[in-house]
Design a protein around this motif. Sequence first.
Motif, mmCIF file in Angstrom:
data_model
loop_
_atom_site.group_PDB
_atom_site.id
_atom_site.type_symbol
_atom_site.label_atom_id
_atom_site.label_comp_id
_atom_site.label_asym_id
_atom_site.label_seq_id
_atom_site.Cartn_x
_atom_site.Cartn_y
_atom_site.Cartn_z
ATOM 1 N N ASP A 41 0.816 -1.222 0.000
ATOM 2 C CA ASP A 41 0.000 0.000 0.000
ATOM 3 C C ASP A 41 0.849 1.272 0.000
ATOM 4 N N LYS A 42 2.053 1.198 0.537
ATOM 5 C CA LYS A 42 2.908 2.382 0.602
ATOM 6 C C LYS A 42 3.275 2.895 -0.790
ATOM 7 N N LEU A 43 3.234 2.007 -1.778
ATOM 8 C CA LEU A 43 3.576 2.421 -3.135
ATOM 9 C C LEU A 43 2.533 3.379 -3.708
ATOM 10 N N LEU A 44 1.334 3.330 -3.183
ATOM 11 C CA LEU A 44 0.282 4.229 -3.671
ATOM 12 C C LEU A 44 0.596 5.686 -3.380
ATOM 13 N N ASP A 45 1.490 5.923 -2.426
ATOM 14 C CA ASP A 45 1.869 7.294 -2.086
ATOM 15 C C ASP A 45 2.619 7.978 -3.224
ATOM 16 N N TYR A 46 3.168 7.195 -4.151
ATOM 17 C CA TYR A 46 3.871 7.789 -5.289
ATOM 18 C C TYR A 46 2.905 8.403 -6.303
ATOM 19 N N ALA A 47 1.671 7.952 -6.288
ATOM 20 C CA ALA A 47 0.683 8.483 -7.224
ATOM 21 C C ALA A 47 0.230 9.866 -6.764
ATOM 22 N N PRO A 48 -0.155 10.753 -7.687
ATOM 23 C CA PRO A 48 -0.679 12.063 -7.293
ATOM 24 C C PRO A 48 -1.857 11.917 -6.328
ATOM 25 N N ALA A 49 -1.963 12.819 -5.401
ATOM 26 C CA ALA A 49 -2.944 12.697 -4.318
ATOM 27 C C ALA A 49 -4.385 12.642 -4.816
ATOM 28 N N HIS A 50 -4.670 13.254 -5.948
ATOM 29 C CA HIS A 50 -6.059 13.370 -6.394
ATOM 30 C C HIS A 50 -6.543 12.173 -7.192
ATOM 31 N N VAL A 51 -5.648 11.263 -7.606
ATOM 32 C CA VAL A 51 -6.067 10.210 -8.539
ATOM 33 C C VAL A 51 -6.771 9.071 -7.800
ATOM 34 N N PRO A 52 -7.767 8.453 -8.433
ATOM 35 C CA PRO A 52 -8.467 7.316 -7.818
ATOM 36 C C PRO A 52 -7.531 6.125 -7.639
ATOM 37 N N ARG A 53 -7.739 5.408 -6.550
ATOM 38 C CA ARG A 53 -7.002 4.180 -6.259
ATOM 39 C C ARG A 53 -8.041 3.080 -6.061
ATOM 40 N N ILE A 54 -7.985 2.076 -6.898
ATOM 41 C CA ILE A 54 -9.017 1.040 -6.895
ATOM 42 C C ILE A 54 -8.406 -0.305 -6.516
ATOM 43 N N ASP A 55 -8.881 -0.872 -5.416
ATOM 44 C CA ASP A 55 -8.400 -2.165 -4.924
ATOM 45 C C ASP A 55 -9.132 -3.279 -5.670
ATOM 46 N N VAL A 56 -8.367 -4.076 -6.421
ATOM 47 C CA VAL A 56 -8.980 -5.190 -7.146
ATOM 48 C C VAL A 56 -8.560 -6.544 -6.580
#
Length: 264
Positions: free
Chosen positions: A46-61
């Motif tokens: 999950d820590k890797l999601l911090d590299y994405a821009p704060a506003h972008v959707p994150r979808i757990d599949v």
Amino acid sequence: MPKAETTKPRLSLVGAGPGDPELITLKGVRCLESADVVLYDALANDKLLDYAPAHVPRIDVGKRAGRHKVAQEDINKLIVSCARQYGHVVRLKGGDPYIFGRGHEEQLYAEQAGVEVNLVPGISSVNAVPALNAIPLTRRGLSESFWVITGTTRKGTVSKDIELAAQSSATVVILMGMSKIHEIQQTFEGFGKQETPVAIIQNGSLPNEKVGVANVKNMAKMVEEEGLEAPAVIVIGEVAALHPTYISQAVNAELSIKNACPEG
């Protein structure tokens, strides 16, 4: 945020590595930094999601062995719909997308729908997790090659390749095999491999990593006693005896024999 009209739908299949967030590649990080939406697996940290821009959707599949939050067919469709809606989709997958990760299936589906695809290989748990535990898959004098096998097929049965691998002198690495540990043990025993060393590594590269070592003849018992569960990498072969715990156990056993039978 919906994509701009000039943004071309595209997909980056990114390997997240074996678990430790520092084991992702620089190219994978750069893809995340330019993502418009991220679809991530359960095995991706999950820590890797911090590299994405704060506003972008994150979808757990989801996508753990035996526990699929979203069916693969639905993931394929979601990739394409997100690419058309947002632009750059980063599909973050544990390990390497092409090693038991269905990355190629997702790539073909996206390309057939007109979505441009970029593959970013990842460090696989196949070799990284044993290496982090001082187990080389090949070593001069011990192993000249290695097999990599899924323990459980899409039909839920034991892979027939395990029977072939058990007849070789190669190191055998089995992923998604914990639910079939008894069958795996029986197969290797059937080819006279009762004494062959085994190392099983759960949550490899992570702080909560657990390791158990044994011989084939008592590997299932060891799994039960140590409380080992999926996700885990099973390593069967002479190189497994190079794990520090295995070496320590062997030394202690030898000392016990010497103490029980003093010279003279």
